[in-house]
Design an enzyme around this catalytic site. Structure first.
Site, PDB file in Angstrom:
ATOM      1  N   ARG A  57      -3.780 -11.714  -0.274  1.00 27.19           N
ATOM      2  CA  ARG A  57      -5.239 -11.833  -0.125  1.00 27.19           C
ATOM      3  C   ARG A  57      -6.021 -10.923  -1.056  1.00 27.19           C
ATOM      4  O   ARG A  57      -6.983 -11.340  -1.706  1.00 27.19           O
ATOM      5  CB  ARG A  57      -5.675 -11.484   1.313  1.00 27.19           C
ATOM      6  CG  ARG A  57      -5.662 -12.615   2.266  1.00 27.19           C
ATOM      7  CD  ARG A  57      -5.348 -12.095   3.638  1.00 27.19           C
ATOM      8  NE  ARG A  57      -3.995 -11.555   3.643  1.00 27.19           N
ATOM      9  CZ  ARG A  57      -2.907 -12.292   3.835  1.00 27.19           C
ATOM     10  NH1 ARG A  57      -3.028 -13.556   4.097  1.00 27.19           N
ATOM     11  NH2 ARG A  57      -1.702 -11.750   3.782  1.00 27.19           N
ATOM     12  N   THR A  58      -5.662  -9.645  -1.072  1.00 26.93           N
ATOM     13  CA  THR A  58      -6.501  -8.694  -1.805  1.00 26.93           C
ATOM     14  C   THR A  58      -6.513  -9.024  -3.289  1.00 26.93           C
ATOM     15  O   THR A  58      -7.570  -9.097  -3.916  1.00 26.93           O
ATOM     16  CB  THR A  58      -5.994  -7.252  -1.554  1.00 26.93           C
ATOM     17  OG1 THR A  58      -5.949  -7.047  -0.145  1.00 26.93           O
ATOM     18  CG2 THR A  58      -6.917  -6.242  -2.189  1.00 26.93           C
ATOM     19  N   LYS A  87       9.487   1.743 -17.522  1.00 23.77           N
ATOM     20  CA  LYS A  87      10.055   2.548 -18.625  1.00 23.77           C
ATOM     21  C   LYS A  87       9.760   4.028 -18.429  1.00 23.77           C
ATOM     22  O   LYS A  87       9.924   4.828 -19.342  1.00 23.77           O
ATOM     23  CB  LYS A  87       9.461   2.087 -19.957  1.00 23.77           C
ATOM     24  CG  LYS A  87       9.731   0.639 -20.289  1.00 23.77           C
ATOM     25  CD  LYS A  87       9.070   0.296 -21.618  1.00 23.77           C
ATOM     26  CE  LYS A  87       9.278  -1.160 -21.996  1.00 23.77           C
ATOM     27  NZ  LYS A  87       8.475  -1.526 -23.150  1.00 23.77           N
ATOM     28  N   ARG A 108      -3.682  -1.238  -6.682  1.00 22.05           N
ATOM     29  CA  ARG A 108      -2.950  -1.073  -5.412  1.00 22.05           C
ATOM     30  C   ARG A 108      -1.662  -0.337  -5.718  1.00 22.05           C
ATOM     31  O   ARG A 108      -0.985  -0.625  -6.709  1.00 22.05           O
ATOM     32  CB  ARG A 108      -2.635  -2.422  -4.773  1.00 22.05           C
ATOM     33  CG  ARG A 108      -1.619  -2.275  -3.645  1.00 22.05           C
ATOM     34  CD  ARG A 108      -1.502  -3.477  -2.789  1.00 22.05           C
ATOM     35  NE  ARG A 108      -2.682  -3.649  -1.951  1.00 22.05           N
ATOM     36  CZ  ARG A 108      -2.733  -4.481  -0.914  1.00 22.05           C
ATOM     37  NH1 ARG A 108      -1.682  -5.207  -0.600  1.00 22.05           N
ATOM     38  NH2 ARG A 108      -3.832  -4.592  -0.209  1.00 22.05           N
ATOM     39  N   HIS A 136      -7.892   1.732   2.591  1.00 18.16           N
ATOM     40  CA  HIS A 136      -8.083   0.421   1.967  1.00 18.16           C
ATOM     41  C   HIS A 136      -9.580   0.107   2.146  1.00 18.16           C
ATOM     42  O   HIS A 136      -9.966  -0.717   2.968  1.00 18.16           O
ATOM     43  CB  HIS A 136      -7.192  -0.596   2.689  1.00 18.16           C
ATOM     44  CG  HIS A 136      -7.049  -1.916   2.031  1.00 18.16           C
ATOM     45  ND1 HIS A 136      -7.855  -2.353   1.000  1.00 18.16           N
ATOM     46  CD2 HIS A 136      -6.170  -2.934   2.269  1.00 18.16           C
ATOM     47  CE1 HIS A 136      -7.468  -3.570   0.641  1.00 18.16           C
ATOM     48  NE2 HIS A 136      -6.451  -3.943   1.390  1.00 18.16           N
TER      49      HIS A 136
HETATM   50  C1  NCD Z   1      -3.301  -4.921   4.586  1.00 21.78           C
HETATM   51  C2  NCD Z   1      -2.810  -3.864   3.607  1.00 21.78           C
HETATM   52  O1  NCD Z   1      -2.236  -4.198   2.563  1.00 21.78           O
HETATM   53  O2  NCD Z   1      -3.005  -2.719   3.931  1.00 21.78           O
HETATM   54  N1  NCD Z   1      -3.352  -6.197   4.027  1.00 21.78           N
HETATM   55  C3  NCD Z   1      -4.460  -6.548   3.318  1.00 21.78           C
HETATM   56  O3  NCD Z   1      -4.767  -5.995   2.275  1.00 21.78           O
HETATM   57  N2  NCD Z   1      -5.265  -7.483   3.850  1.00 21.78           N
HETATM   58  C4  NCD Z   1      -2.628  -4.877   5.893  1.00 21.78           C
HETATM   59  C5  NCD Z   1      -1.136  -4.925   5.953  1.00 21.78           C
HETATM   60  O4  NCD Z   1      -0.437  -4.981   4.946  1.00 21.78           O
HETATM   61  O5  NCD Z   1      -0.644  -4.903   7.060  1.00 21.78           O
END
Ligand code: NCD
Length: 317
Positions: A57-58, A87, A108, A136
């Site tokens: 999703r993100t 590397k 991320r 997040h």
């Molecule tokens: C979450 C995350 O990555 O922290 N997912 C997301 O970005 N919607 C929640 C999760 O991974 O459980």
């Protein structure tokens, strides 16, 4: 002209504590207005999406948001394997170089410490798309946006957070955001070994926010405006504390599952949220209940909020 040192005044999206209420209101107005956005406000800009940890999703929502706004996307969904990290390159070097190729970076990472290292090196605005178990913040903004749309307000709410509260970074960021508004009541329900970290409850105490914690979701769900469910963060099991908590969760997971009998006890106008991905902590038959907002409303908020954020951060709002 090439930038050789960090520009002053870049707006990074790092942690939920950084937002004040007026920023959030401006963001929400832009997000709600997104159908009326001028055509292609991000034309000519490039987003670099650097994901060192799994995401569906993100990553897709940032990339979709950028393309829908007329911008371009470069990046990798598996930066650990397909970037020069494989590397032995440091995150500082990678971010510094990528910030010459892009106008904005979305990062991320599986280590919380990577965020500050990346921030120290970037020449362009950087957005934290989830780093380690810490925070997040864009998920929290979209979650709050969904709460506002469905509950009609962001204050005087009772929110029950359920599950792995130790390692769920979305819960951490959302708790900080809810703590900014008047008279919210935060109820944390988790196995003892997966309790919400103390730095967050200390923040809530300092800001005079009511919170309580306990085990099982049975208590208090009749009063909830929001149930915020989370999955057990099995991908954090290399940490011995998280692993011990997950073991306890496996034994007690029936106490935390949202099924139809839980929904029956909830108010009709309450909502059930989940950042996704889900394992089996919400029964599939709950999806059809009017309270379930995780498969559509939260996803719609995600796209709107990320479109609005990209424009604000890049000065194109
Ligand atoms: C979450 C995350 O990555 O922290 N997912 C997301 O970005 N919607 C929640 C999760 O991974 O459980």
């Amino acid at each position: 002209m090439l930038q050789t040192k960090p520009r002053d005044g870049l707006l990074h999206i790092a942690r939920a504590q950084q937002f004040d209420i007026s920023f959030i209101e401006t963001l929400f107005q832009l997000a709600d207005d997104s159908n009326a956005m001028m055509p292609a406000p991000m034309t000519g800009l490039i987003l670099a999406s650097l994901f060192y940890e799994e995401s569906t999703r993100t990553r897709f929502s940032f990339e979709s948001a950028m393309r829908r706004l007329g911008g371009h996307v470069i990046g990798t969904e598996n930066a650990k394997q397909f970037s020069s990290a494989a590397k032995g390159e440091s995150i500082e070097d990678t971010i510094r170089v990528v910030s010459h190729y892009a106008d904005i970076i979305v990062l991320r990472h599986d280590e919380a410490g990577a965020l500050d290292r990346a921030l120290s090196a970037t020449l362009v605005p950087l957005i934290n798309a989830g780093c380690g178990v810490d925070q997040h913040p864009t998920q929290a903004l979209l979650d709050l946006h969904t709460i506002k749309r469905k509950c009609g307000r962001t204050e005087e709410l009772t929110i029950v957070f359920v599950g792995d509260l130790l390692s769920s970074r979305t819960v951490h960021s959302l708790a900080y955001l809810l703590g900014k508004y008047r008279r919210n009541r935060l109820i944390f329900r988790s196995p003892k070994k997966l309790r919400i970290p103390k730095n967050i409850t200390d923040y809530l105490d300092r800001h005079d926010v009511y919170w309580e914690e306990g085990e099982g979701i049975a208590d208090g769900i009749e009063d909830a405006d929001v149930i915020y469910q989370t999955r057990p963060q099995k991908n954090r099991a290399s940490d011995p504390i998280a692993a011990a908590g997950l073991e306890q969760y496996l034994q007690e997971k029936h106490l935390y599952r949202v099924n139809l009998s839980v929904v029956e006890r909830m108010r009709k106008d309450a909502i059930i949220m989940h950042p996704l991905p889900r394992n089996d902590e919400i029964a599939p038959e709950v999806d059809a209940c009017p309270q379930a907002v995780y498969l559509d409303d939260q996803i719609d908020s995600g796209l709107r909020i990320r479109k609005a954020l990209l424009q604000i951060v890049c000065g194109r709002a």
